[in-house]
Scaffold this motif. Structure first.
Motif, PDB file in Angstrom:
ATOM      1  N   PHE A   1       1.813 -25.613 -48.128  1.00  0.00           N
ATOM      2  CA  PHE A   1       1.445 -26.401 -46.949  1.00  0.00           C
ATOM      3  C   PHE A   1       0.159 -27.188 -47.159  1.00  0.00           C
ATOM      4  CE2 PHE A   1      -0.756 -26.868 -42.886  1.00  0.00           C
ATOM      5  CZ  PHE A   1       0.219 -27.459 -42.099  1.00  0.00           C
ATOM      6  N   GLU A   2      -0.858 -26.554 -47.690  1.00  0.00           N
ATOM      7  CA  GLU A   2      -2.164 -27.205 -47.866  1.00  0.00           C
ATOM      8  C   GLU A   2      -2.119 -28.342 -48.886  1.00  0.00           C
ATOM      9  OE1 GLU A   2      -4.805 -26.961 -45.958  1.00  0.00           O
ATOM     10  OE2 GLU A   2      -3.675 -25.534 -44.748  1.00  0.00           O
ATOM     11  N   ARG A   3      -1.107 -28.357 -49.718  1.00  0.00           N
ATOM     12  CA  ARG A   3      -0.991 -29.410 -50.726  1.00  0.00           C
ATOM     13  C   ARG A   3      -0.218 -30.626 -50.203  1.00  0.00           C
ATOM     14  NH1 ARG A   3       0.423 -26.773 -56.350  1.00  0.00           N
ATOM     15  NH2 ARG A   3      -1.157 -28.159 -57.195  1.00  0.00           N
ATOM     16  N   LEU A   4       0.313 -30.516 -48.995  1.00  0.00           N
ATOM     17  CA  LEU A   4       1.029 -31.629 -48.395  1.00  0.00           C
ATOM     18  C   LEU A   4       0.032 -32.680 -47.912  1.00  0.00           C
ATOM     19  CD1 LEU A   4       3.523 -29.542 -46.210  1.00  0.00           C
ATOM     20  CD2 LEU A   4       3.999 -30.611 -48.432  1.00  0.00           C
ATOM     21  N   SER A   5       0.490 -33.893 -47.775  1.00  0.00           N
ATOM     22  CA  SER A   5      -0.369 -34.949 -47.240  1.00  0.00           C
ATOM     23  C   SER A   5      -0.713 -34.622 -45.786  1.00  0.00           C
ATOM     24  CB  SER A   5       0.340 -36.299 -47.317  1.00  0.00           C
ATOM     25  OG  SER A   5       1.393 -36.355 -46.361  1.00  0.00           O
ATOM     26  N   PRO A   6      -1.821 -35.140 -45.274  1.00  0.00           N
ATOM     27  CA  PRO A   6      -2.182 -34.865 -43.871  1.00  0.00           C
ATOM     28  C   PRO A   6      -1.056 -35.227 -42.891  1.00  0.00           C
ATOM     29  CG  PRO A   6      -4.047 -35.833 -44.998  1.00  0.00           C
ATOM     30  CD  PRO A   6      -2.880 -35.903 -45.954  1.00  0.00           C
ATOM     31  N   ARG A   7      -0.411 -36.342 -43.109  1.00  0.00           N
ATOM     32  CA  ARG A   7       0.687 -36.753 -42.222  1.00  0.00           C
ATOM     33  C   ARG A   7       1.850 -35.764 -42.291  1.00  0.00           C
ATOM     34  NH1 ARG A   7       3.596 -42.671 -42.115  1.00  0.00           N
ATOM     35  NH2 ARG A   7       5.118 -42.123 -40.534  1.00  0.00           N
TER      36      ARG A   7
ATOM     37  N   LEU B   1       1.436 -17.295 -39.780  1.00  0.00           N
ATOM     38  CA  LEU B   1       2.502 -17.599 -40.742  1.00  0.00           C
ATOM     39  C   LEU B   1       1.942 -18.313 -41.962  1.00  0.00           C
ATOM     40  CD1 LEU B   1       5.204 -18.715 -38.184  1.00  0.00           C
ATOM     41  CD2 LEU B   1       5.321 -16.669 -39.633  1.00  0.00           C
ATOM     42  N   LEU B   2       1.055 -19.265 -41.740  1.00  0.00           N
ATOM     43  CA  LEU B   2       0.445 -19.991 -42.858  1.00  0.00           C
ATOM     44  C   LEU B   2      -0.353 -19.052 -43.757  1.00  0.00           C
ATOM     45  CD1 LEU B   2      -0.616 -23.268 -41.047  1.00  0.00           C
ATOM     46  CD2 LEU B   2       1.066 -23.066 -42.899  1.00  0.00           C
ATOM     47  N   GLU B   3      -0.927 -18.014 -43.172  1.00  0.00           N
ATOM     48  CA  GLU B   3      -1.694 -17.039 -43.954  1.00  0.00           C
ATOM     49  C   GLU B   3      -0.791 -16.066 -44.711  1.00  0.00           C
ATOM     50  OE1 GLU B   3      -4.194 -15.001 -41.165  1.00  0.00           O
ATOM     51  OE2 GLU B   3      -5.310 -16.821 -40.647  1.00  0.00           O
ATOM     52  N   GLU B   4       0.340 -15.700 -44.133  1.00  0.00           N
ATOM     53  CA  GLU B   4       1.114 -14.570 -44.647  1.00  0.00           C
ATOM     54  C   GLU B   4       2.428 -14.907 -45.339  1.00  0.00           C
ATOM     55  OE1 GLU B   4       1.501 -11.290 -41.946  1.00  0.00           O
ATOM     56  OE2 GLU B   4      -0.489 -11.630 -41.100  1.00  0.00           O
ATOM     57  N   ASP B   5       2.981 -16.088 -45.107  1.00  0.00           N
ATOM     58  CA  ASP B   5       4.298 -16.390 -45.685  1.00  0.00           C
ATOM     59  C   ASP B   5       4.148 -17.130 -47.009  1.00  0.00           C
ATOM     60  OD1 ASP B   5       6.897 -16.995 -46.327  1.00  0.00           O
ATOM     61  OD2 ASP B   5       7.304 -18.160 -44.527  1.00  0.00           O
ATOM     62  N   PRO B   6       4.510 -16.488 -48.120  1.00  0.00           N
ATOM     63  CA  PRO B   6       4.379 -17.155 -49.419  1.00  0.00           C
ATOM     64  C   PRO B   6       5.295 -18.367 -49.578  1.00  0.00           C
ATOM     65  CG  PRO B   6       5.553 -15.082 -49.662  1.00  0.00           C
ATOM     66  CD  PRO B   6       5.057 -15.132 -48.241  1.00  0.00           C
ATOM     67  N   GLU B   7       6.347 -18.452 -48.776  1.00  0.00           N
ATOM     68  CA  GLU B   7       7.282 -19.570 -48.885  1.00  0.00           C
ATOM     69  C   GLU B   7       6.696 -20.884 -48.370  1.00  0.00           C
ATOM     70  OE1 GLU B   7       9.851 -19.391 -50.614  1.00  0.00           O
ATOM     71  OE2 GLU B   7      10.490 -17.308 -50.599  1.00  0.00           O
TER      72      GLU B   7
ATOM     73  N   GLY C   1       5.882 -28.415 -58.892  1.00  0.00           N
ATOM     74  CA  GLY C   1       6.496 -27.135 -59.176  1.00  0.00           C
ATOM     75  C   GLY C   1       6.450 -26.124 -58.050  1.00  0.00           C
ATOM     76  N   MET C   2       5.715 -26.416 -56.986  1.00  0.00           N
ATOM     77  CA  MET C   2       5.668 -25.494 -55.846  1.00  0.00           C
ATOM     78  C   MET C   2       6.807 -25.823 -54.897  1.00  0.00           C
ATOM     79  SD  MET C   2       1.680 -24.976 -54.876  1.00  0.00           S
ATOM     80  CE  MET C   2       2.008 -23.522 -53.911  1.00  0.00           C
ATOM     81  N   GLU C   3       7.402 -24.795 -54.347  1.00  0.00           N
ATOM     82  CA  GLU C   3       8.443 -24.984 -53.354  1.00  0.00           C
ATOM     83  C   GLU C   3       7.874 -24.736 -51.967  1.00  0.00           C
ATOM     84  OE1 GLU C   3      11.562 -22.364 -54.538  1.00  0.00           O
ATOM     85  OE2 GLU C   3      12.335 -23.804 -56.000  1.00  0.00           O
ATOM     86  N   TYR C   4       8.522 -25.323 -50.994  1.00  0.00           N
ATOM     87  CA  TYR C   4       8.112 -25.170 -49.601  1.00  0.00           C
ATOM     88  C   TYR C   4       9.376 -24.883 -48.810  1.00  0.00           C
ATOM     89  CZ  TYR C   4       6.042 -26.330 -45.081  1.00  0.00           C
ATOM     90  OH  TYR C   4       5.593 -26.281 -43.790  1.00  0.00           O
ATOM     91  N   LEU C   5       9.457 -23.723 -48.213  1.00  0.00           N
ATOM     92  CA  LEU C   5      10.636 -23.302 -47.478  1.00  0.00           C
ATOM     93  C   LEU C   5      10.212 -22.893 -46.079  1.00  0.00           C
ATOM     94  CD1 LEU C   5      13.697 -22.573 -47.598  1.00  0.00           C
ATOM     95  CD2 LEU C   5      12.987 -20.304 -48.362  1.00  0.00           C
ATOM     96  N   ARG C   6      10.697 -23.649 -45.079  1.00  0.00           N
ATOM     97  CA  ARG C   6      10.355 -23.376 -43.686  1.00  0.00           C
ATOM     98  C   ARG C   6      11.631 -23.318 -42.857  1.00  0.00           C
ATOM     99  NH1 ARG C   6      11.179 -26.891 -40.176  1.00  0.00           N
ATOM    100  NH2 ARG C   6      10.644 -28.692 -41.425  1.00  0.00           N
TER     101      ARG C   6
ATOM    102  N   GLU D   1       4.947 -31.003 -40.319  1.00  0.00           N
ATOM    103  CA  GLU D   1       5.380 -29.630 -40.574  1.00  0.00           C
ATOM    104  C   GLU D   1       4.833 -28.661 -39.537  1.00  0.00           C
ATOM    105  OE1 GLU D   1       7.675 -28.286 -42.756  1.00  0.00           O
ATOM    106  OE2 GLU D   1       8.122 -30.423 -42.805  1.00  0.00           O
ATOM    107  N   ARG D   2       3.602 -28.865 -39.097  1.00  0.00           N
ATOM    108  CA  ARG D   2       3.023 -28.006 -38.054  1.00  0.00           C
ATOM    109  C   ARG D   2       3.841 -28.147 -36.761  1.00  0.00           C
ATOM    110  NH1 ARG D   2      -1.645 -25.179 -37.595  1.00  0.00           N
ATOM    111  NH2 ARG D   2      -2.478 -26.026 -39.512  1.00  0.00           N
ATOM    112  N   PHE D   3       4.266 -29.377 -36.444  1.00  0.00           N
ATOM    113  CA  PHE D   3       5.109 -29.604 -35.269  1.00  0.00           C
ATOM    114  C   PHE D   3       6.410 -28.812 -35.391  1.00  0.00           C
ATOM    115  CE2 PHE D   3       8.743 -31.842 -33.476  1.00  0.00           C
ATOM    116  CZ  PHE D   3       8.388 -31.918 -32.139  1.00  0.00           C
ATOM    117  N   PHE D   4       7.074 -28.912 -36.549  1.00  0.00           N
ATOM    118  CA  PHE D   4       8.341 -28.212 -36.737  1.00  0.00           C
ATOM    119  C   PHE D   4       8.149 -26.699 -36.819  1.00  0.00           C
ATOM    120  CE2 PHE D   4       9.913 -32.408 -38.346  1.00  0.00           C
ATOM    121  CZ  PHE D   4      10.814 -32.605 -37.317  1.00  0.00           C
TER     122      PHE D   4
END
Length: 127
Positions: A93-99, A83-89, A3-8, A104-107
């Motif tokens: 991120f922390e729920r993503l798999s390590p890979r 950005l990871l601290e401040e962007d709610p979108e 149910g969580m969205e991820y927008l980058r 995502e960190r690269f992008f």
């Protein structure tokens, strides 16, 4: 992500933020029709996500501009962390798999480079 969205943003170096925002605005001027996203899925209405994405671009510009004004090294890394601290979108991120987080960190870093290019002195739109 249950149910969580991820927008980058996917912004190339150099980002032309003013043109990007105008493009989104033109899409928002159209009827709110279904939209299909590259490498993803679709949505029955385009406007809600376009508005969120527009707000996110402005948020990232502000966060990166502020971080850029601070002294120190590793600017790109600092921007990504902020950005990871401040962007709610990107809260999921922390729920993503390590890979997936590595990818995502690269992008995200590449997107930060785009914003830094936009903010660089001498860039026509950096004022």
């Amino acid at each position: 992500l249950e149910g969580m969205e991820y927008l980058r943003p996917a912004t190339p170096p150099v980002l032309f933020l003013d043109q990007f925002l105008r493009s989104i605005d033109r899409l928002l001027d159209l009827d709110d029709l279904p939209i299909c996203y590259t490498h993803f899925a679709g949505a029955p209405r385009a406007h809600p996500l376009l508005r969120r994405h527009r707000e996110q671009l402005i948020r990232w510009e502000g966060i990166i501009r502020k971080e850029r004004s601070r002294p120190g090294i590793r600017l790109e890394e600092r921007c990504v962390e902020r950005l990871l601290e401040e962007d709610p979108e990107i809260r999921a991120f922390e729920r993503l798999s390590p890979r997936t987080r590595d990818r995502e960190r690269f992008f995200m870093t590449n997107s930060v480079r785009g914003f830094l290019g936009f903010l660089a002195p001498g860039t026509p739109q950096s004022s």
